[in-house]
Design a protein around this motif. Structure first.
Motif, PDB file in Angstrom:
ATOM      1  N   LEU A 221     -52.920 114.528  -4.954  1.00 19.62           N
ATOM      2  CA  LEU A 221     -54.010 114.746  -5.904  1.00 19.62           C
ATOM      3  C   LEU A 221     -53.685 114.082  -7.247  1.00 19.62           C
ATOM      4  O   LEU A 221     -54.529 113.417  -7.865  1.00 19.62           O
ATOM      5  CB  LEU A 221     -54.200 116.246  -6.114  1.00 19.62           C
TER       6      LEU A 221
ATOM      7  N   PRO B 203     -54.735 118.832 -11.698  1.00 19.46           N
ATOM      8  CA  PRO B 203     -55.116 119.391 -10.397  1.00 19.46           C
ATOM      9  C   PRO B 203     -54.339 120.677 -10.090  1.00 19.46           C
ATOM     10  O   PRO B 203     -53.224 120.852 -10.569  1.00 19.46           O
ATOM     11  CB  PRO B 203     -54.744 118.299  -9.396  1.00 19.46           C
TER      12      PRO B 203
ATOM     13  N   SER C  40     -60.319 113.785  -4.698  1.00 22.66           N
ATOM     14  CA  SER C  40     -60.125 115.156  -5.157  1.00 22.66           C
ATOM     15  C   SER C  40     -61.126 116.130  -4.539  1.00 22.66           C
ATOM     16  O   SER C  40     -61.573 117.066  -5.172  1.00 22.66           O
ATOM     17  CB  SER C  40     -60.159 115.219  -6.679  1.00 22.66           C
TER      18      SER C  40
ATOM     19  N   ILE D 284     -61.106 125.321  -3.891  1.00 22.86           N
ATOM     20  CA  ILE D 284     -60.079 124.410  -4.400  1.00 22.86           C
ATOM     21  C   ILE D 284     -59.118 124.074  -3.267  1.00 22.86           C
ATOM     22  O   ILE D 284     -59.070 124.785  -2.267  1.00 22.86           O
ATOM     23  CB  ILE D 284     -59.304 125.015  -5.591  1.00 22.86           C
TER      24      ILE D 284
ATOM     25  N   THR E 253     -61.964 118.973  -1.487  1.00 23.67           N
ATOM     26  CA  THR E 253     -61.238 120.204  -1.230  1.00 23.67           C
ATOM     27  C   THR E 253     -60.488 120.128   0.094  1.00 23.67           C
ATOM     28  O   THR E 253     -61.048 120.374   1.145  1.00 23.67           O
ATOM     29  CB  THR E 253     -62.217 121.388  -1.229  1.00 23.67           C
TER      30      THR E 253
ATOM     31  N   GLY F 213     -49.514 118.989 -12.766  1.00 29.36           N
ATOM     32  CA  GLY F 213     -50.281 119.673 -11.734  1.00 29.36           C
ATOM     33  C   GLY F 213     -49.671 121.042 -11.531  1.00 29.36           C
ATOM     34  O   GLY F 213     -48.550 121.288 -11.963  1.00 29.36           O
TER      35      GLY F 213
ATOM     36  N   MET G  25     -62.726 122.312  -8.474  1.00 34.48           N
ATOM     37  CA  MET G  25     -62.115 121.183  -9.163  1.00 34.48           C
ATOM     38  C   MET G  25     -62.703 121.004 -10.545  1.00 34.48           C
ATOM     39  O   MET G  25     -63.620 120.243 -10.781  1.00 34.48           O
ATOM     40  CB  MET G  25     -62.376 119.898  -8.370  1.00 34.48           C
TER      41      MET G  25
ATOM     42  N   HIS H 287     -61.295 119.567 -13.232  1.00 36.10           N
ATOM     43  CA  HIS H 287     -60.284 118.865 -14.035  1.00 36.10           C
ATOM     44  C   HIS H 287     -60.714 117.446 -14.364  1.00 36.10           C
ATOM     45  O   HIS H 287     -61.282 116.727 -13.561  1.00 36.10           O
ATOM     46  CB  HIS H 287     -58.903 118.959 -13.410  1.00 36.10           C
TER      47      HIS H 287
ATOM     48  N   LEU I 254     -50.335 118.353  -3.646  1.00 40.59           N
ATOM     49  CA  LEU I 254     -50.487 118.285  -5.100  1.00 40.59           C
ATOM     50  C   LEU I 254     -50.177 116.878  -5.612  1.00 40.59           C
ATOM     51  O   LEU I 254     -50.907 116.326  -6.449  1.00 40.59           O
ATOM     52  CB  LEU I 254     -49.573 119.308  -5.779  1.00 40.59           C
TER      53      LEU I 254
ATOM     54  N   GLN J  86     -60.439 113.596 -15.381  1.00 37.42           N
ATOM     55  CA  GLN J  86     -59.569 112.498 -15.011  1.00 37.42           C
ATOM     56  C   GLN J  86     -59.481 111.432 -16.101  1.00 37.42           C
ATOM     57  O   GLN J  86     -58.578 110.623 -16.119  1.00 37.42           O
ATOM     58  CB  GLN J  86     -60.099 111.896 -13.694  1.00 37.42           C
TER      59      GLN J  86
END
Lengths: 348, 348
Positions: free
Chosen positions: B312, B148, B319, B160, B321, B126, A1, A3, B309, A5
């Motif tokens: 997320l 994401p 977030s 992920i 896994t 995403g 992850m 990414h 997705l 926010q």
DNA sequence: GACGTCATTGTGAGCGCTAACAATTGATGG
DNA sequence: CCATCAATTGTTAGCGCTCACAATGACGTC
């Protein structure tokens, strides 16, 4: 992850860090000349540091260009449409465009119209319609849309710009090949009536026979599936010994079904009955026996379609009705000759 | 050609015509309550009259939502990826999202990273990555992206969020079926080493044999193509009579090649050698003989992936896994039994 | 040394929309 | 009959970017 926010950085943030105006940042990103190397470096460094990415919506709003194309397609798990889709996306990406796709289960006026609306919401600048059914094509010409549309696989009889493989020619190649091999006549298993490509292939087959002075037998019909080919094959098997020695099948999947039905009925291919398909799917070479078929160049279809659509969008081409035709190619394998070529060697 | 080339009308234009403020137009379009029916009607009428369509870029800029998802895929003309792509798009559209696709020829760190950048330029919120090769998966975890990403078909060993068909289970079903049918051991033609799914299928096969107290034979390798299956099949034919009575092939296309090689070598299927494939492509039922195989539910894969997705994106799911596994299903046909079921009747 | 020229950078005004808030209206109730 | 409130509508600011134009400064020319 990996990414973020948080609120992403803007051009102004980058400008502040680099000690320049936001416009200079825009110039660097837009590869404008007249930016001092030193300044450019400062800006690029700031961009890197902040992990900045230009906001595409703001950009699109200001430029009135989304650089997005739409594609409407159906039957996308079939080899032909899937290959076309692939070529389309690759060609569009090479031109710097993003492609948004809508895959329909059934192509009707309603679903087509919804698809165009959906793509319009997505802000596409133009659309490629993979619309092989006649009904859909007519709908296309009627529908109002605020962007140009190019039809692919619709045949050339439509009132909108289109790109097509010459189905008629493909059918002539297939039928002509069988006649040249000594067959007195050629039977035909056609695709669904509503499909323009099916009609064109049938028409090519019919006219080739007629030109050779042969009365065409009554064609059978299928739905492109191996199962429908199998059923037709069972019927065809009943005509062996009564004039049937060669069959031109409108696609490879149905040809697979035909081959199986013939085999089960004790009919040998190609000794008793020769079979030709259409599409050259990757499996065709490994059918029993390997299938003679007509190959369509989907990559070229994709490139030409995108080219035409972009011409229309950029106004390079007057928005008259352009039509592009692409030549298919006959691939001869064992299903029409009494010997078995080595797999891996035969395909061109 | 029903497309307007003039500057399209804006919300303000519609508002003027309807005699209201632009904000009221926005309310009508946004289905807000607290708009008088009479007003709504006036606005809708004006919209209709002008052929107005909301500008998606402006909307996206103001809302900070593009309602666009990205998909990165490779080998999209193969049945599995094409089916997944289809299911993905359908699921996303049902949720009101547009899908932009990038189809890669080869999946490497570079191409993947370019693809993500391209989609990012397109403003996706995403991305779904159909990244079956291990190398690509590792790259995915490393790459920095401002949205994401959900991996599909990567196996569950990644850092992920991911959605996968349980390949291991599929291989167990196939191998177990052959053992249960009385075969003493099962050979294996594996997919490319770099593919996680190939590895998982091989591992499932291996562990099933070991648990049955059987020493696994050395597996062969292919590249998913019918040709590689054909070559492996020629090799396998040499082992008939020396302990080889059953083969589990890692996909249906290679199984097709194997069937042909065996047939050419005078080996009968299933009497001499039983064959099981993987995927259940539409053609499998019509192979000679019809192929026993493992069916994957791509529609479910698509739905679950989009669901994950969106969770997320909307922040509904922490977030962390998340991993989702989907069960495959064994489809038994004639390639593992000495009789031929009726096509059209057998498939579930 | 005044002037023109060019390269480089900055400023201001939108692009078309939505969100937040302000204003208006009509109904309600004491 | 006026305060109160809800329903409805309008007003004002941006969202983050690019375009057109203005400003600055360095340089060379006569």
């Amino acid at each position: 992850m990996t990414h973020i926010q948080l609120r992403p950085p803007t051009m102004a943030d980058v400008a502040r860090l680099a000690g320049v105006s936001h416009q200079t940042v825009s110039r660097v990103l837009g590869d404008h000349p007249n930016v001092r190397d030193e300044t450019r470096a400062k800006v690029l460094h700031a961009i890197e540091e902040m992990g900045y990415r230009r906001n595409s919506s703001a950009r699109a709003l200001a430029t009135r260009r989304t650089r997005t194309l739409g594609v409407v397609a159906s039957n996308t798990t079939l080899y032909g449409p899937a290959s076309t889709l692939f070529a389309l996306e690759e060609a569009a990406r090479a031109e710097g465009y993003v492609v948004s796709t809508v895959s329909l289960r059934r192509l009707t006026v309603e679903t087509l119209s919804e698809a165009l609306a959906h793509l319009s919401e997505g802000g596409v600048e133009g659309v490629i319609a993979l619309a092989p059914q006649r009904s859909a094509v007519e709908a296309l010409a009627e529908l109002r849309h605020p962007f140009p549309v190019v039809a692919v696989g619709t045949g050339s009889g439509v009132e909108i710009p289109s790109v097509n493989v010459d189905q008629h020619l493909g059918a002539r190649l297939a039928t002509g090949h069988l006649l040249a091999s000594g067959h007195r006549t050629v039977w035909h298993l056609a695709g669904p009536e509503d499909w323009q490509e099916a009609a064109d292939r049938a028409e090519g087959w019919r006219s080739t026979l007629e030109e050779a002075g042969v009365e065409p037998p009554l064609p059978l019909g299928g739905d492109w599936s191996p199962l429908s080919g199998y059923r037709a094959g069972q019927e065809l098997a009943g005509w062996v010994g009564r004039g049937l020695t060669a069959v031109f099948v409108a696609n490879d999947q149905m040809a697979l079904g035909v081959l199986r039905a013939l085999r089960e009925a004790g009919v040998r291919t190609p000794q008793d009955v020769a079979v030709v398909g259409f599409d050259d799917i990757p499996e065709s070479e490994f059918f029993a026996p390997p299938l003679t078929t007509v190959r369509q160049d989907f990559a070229t279809v994709g490139k030409r379609s995108i080219g035409l659509l972009l011409d229309l969008i950029e106004g390079r081409t007057p928005s008259g009705t352009s039509r592009i035709a692409i030549e298919p190619q006959l691939v001869v394998r064992a299903s029409t000759f009494p010997y078995i070529p080595q797999p891996g060697a035969a395909p061109g």
